[in-house]
Design an enzyme around this catalytic site. Structure first.
Site, short mmCIF file in Angstrom:
data_model
loop_
_atom_site.label_atom_id
_atom_site.label_comp_id
_atom_site.label_asym_id
_atom_site.label_seq_id
_atom_site.Cartn_x
_atom_site.Cartn_y
_atom_site.Cartn_z
N ASP A 1 39.26 -17.84 -53.15
CA ASP A 1 38.04 -17.11 -52.86
C ASP A 1 36.88 -18.05 -53.14
O ASP A 1 36.63 -18.41 -54.30
CB ASP A 1 37.96 -15.87 -53.76
CG ASP A 1 36.75 -14.99 -53.44
OD1 ASP A 1 35.80 -15.51 -52.81
OD2 ASP A 1 36.75 -13.82 -53.81
N VAL A 2 36.18 -18.46 -52.10
CA VAL A 2 35.14 -19.49 -52.24
C VAL A 2 33.93 -19.00 -53.02
O VAL A 2 33.03 -19.79 -53.33
CB VAL A 2 34.68 -20.03 -50.87
CG1 VAL A 2 35.82 -20.76 -50.18
CG2 VAL A 2 34.12 -18.91 -50.00
N ALA A 10 20.53 -18.60 -45.14
CA ALA A 10 21.56 -19.37 -45.85
C ALA A 10 21.88 -20.67 -45.13
O ALA A 10 22.05 -21.73 -45.75
CB ALA A 10 22.83 -18.52 -46.00
N LYS A 11 21.96 -20.63 -43.80
CA LYS A 11 22.28 -21.84 -43.05
C LYS A 11 21.14 -22.86 -43.13
O LYS A 11 21.39 -24.08 -43.17
CB LYS A 11 22.59 -21.50 -41.59
CG LYS A 11 23.91 -20.77 -41.42
CD LYS A 11 25.10 -21.55 -41.97
CE LYS A 11 26.43 -20.92 -41.57
NZ LYS A 11 27.60 -21.63 -42.14
N SER A 40 24.37 -24.09 -38.90
CA SER A 40 24.25 -23.29 -37.69
C SER A 40 22.91 -23.54 -37.03
O SER A 40 21.91 -23.85 -37.70
CB SER A 40 24.37 -21.79 -38.01
OG SER A 40 24.09 -21.00 -36.87
N GLY A 46 37.65 -22.89 -45.69
CA GLY A 46 37.51 -22.07 -44.48
C GLY A 46 38.35 -22.63 -43.36
O GLY A 46 37.98 -22.54 -42.19
N TYR A 92 22.06 -14.74 -42.95
CA TYR A 92 22.82 -15.85 -42.37
C TYR A 92 21.90 -16.98 -41.98
O TYR A 92 22.15 -18.15 -42.30
CB TYR A 92 23.60 -15.34 -41.16
CG TYR A 92 24.43 -16.39 -40.45
CD1 TYR A 92 25.67 -16.78 -40.95
CD2 TYR A 92 23.99 -16.97 -39.27
CE1 TYR A 92 26.45 -17.73 -40.30
CE2 TYR A 92 24.75 -17.92 -38.60
CZ TYR A 92 25.98 -18.29 -39.12
OH TYR A 92 26.73 -19.23 -38.47
#
Length: 257
Positions: free
Chosen positions: A67-68, A166-167, A147, A17, A163
């Site tokens: 592509d991660v 996931a964080k 985050s 990224g 999000y």
């Protein structure tokens, strides 16, 4: 006490990224401090520009398209770095984000899977394939960009449920990595940034939201990329060698714990 001076001469840093935002800022900073940097990203135009910008300033950098979310491509990128450079000292995972502000009820299953995979599965894959190099070297530094959304919820600010989830997973996975890899001379830490003025965030949140979020910090503004980069370098430097398994909340005092 002496003055802290970041020196990464002779080290190899892989920044997933790394084409934009905190990833790009980190890649540029590592290169300025002497590291050989690999910018790994899906965005070929921005990734090539980031690597070229580093080289134009006298740094060592190359871009790898990846592509991660694709296991084989992540493994290929890690193996290419290991083969070309002979080692991997630093792994920064900065790929992630979200593009829609939604409630749980509004979130589709497709959106959930897309956002969770981008923010969490990607880190699992890059770490999984970098670990053999770290174990062989008996040295390594992992920094995952989490985050504040994975630590706390801000009342009145709609975000992205997948999000946030996931964080939180990123922060937990970071602790697992630290526990597994400490005996091999590897540290693993995460940063939990507050709202940071990256290209993605500026595109997702309007000026009124940004101003409100900044007003709610103790320092009276939202973060800039440079506010995060110093922490990434510290966590990878010798000065940070006794610090592992932690999530550093860098949010201007918006959330304290």
């Amino acid at each position: 006490m002496g003055k802290t001076k970041f020196d990464f001469a002779g080290q190899v840093a892989a920044v997933f990224g790394g084409a934009k935002g905190i990833g790009r800022g980190s890649a540029e900073a590592f290169a300025a401090a002497g590291a050989r940097v690999y910018v790994v990203d899906l965005d070929e135009t921005a990734g090539e520009a980031a690597a070229k910008g580093i080289r134009d300033k006298g740094g060592k950098a190359a871009f790898l398209a990846c592509d991660v979310l694709e296991s084989k491509r992540v493994k290929s990128a890690i193996d290419q770095i290991g083969s070309e450079a002979g080692r991997i000292d630093i792994l920064v995972n900065s790929a992630g984000g979200f593009w829609q502000q939604l409630t749980v009820e509004e979130t589709s299953e497709e959106e959930w899977d897309k956002v969770v995979n981008l923010n969490l599965r990607s880190i699992f894959l890059s770490c999984k394939y970098a670990i053999p190099y770290f174990r062989k070297q008996r040295y390594g530094r992992i920094v995952n960009i989490g985050s504040m959304a994975g630590v706390s919820i801000s009342q009145g600010v709609i975000s992205s449920p997948p999000y946030s989830a996931a964080k939180a997973g990123v922060h937990s996975l970071t602790r697992v990595l630290a526990a597994e890899l400490g005996k091999h001379g590897v540290t693993a830490n995460a940063i939990a940034p507050g709202t940071t003025a990256t290209e993605r965030v500026v595109a997702v949140r309007d000026a009124e939201q940004m101003a409100m979020i900044g007003k709610n910090t103790l320092v009276g503004r939202i973060a800039q990329v440079d506010d995060m980069v110093g922490w990434v370098l510290f966590l990878c430097a010798p000065e940070g060698s006794y610090f592992t398994g932690q999530t550093v909340a860098v949010n201007g005092g918006r959330f304290m714990h």
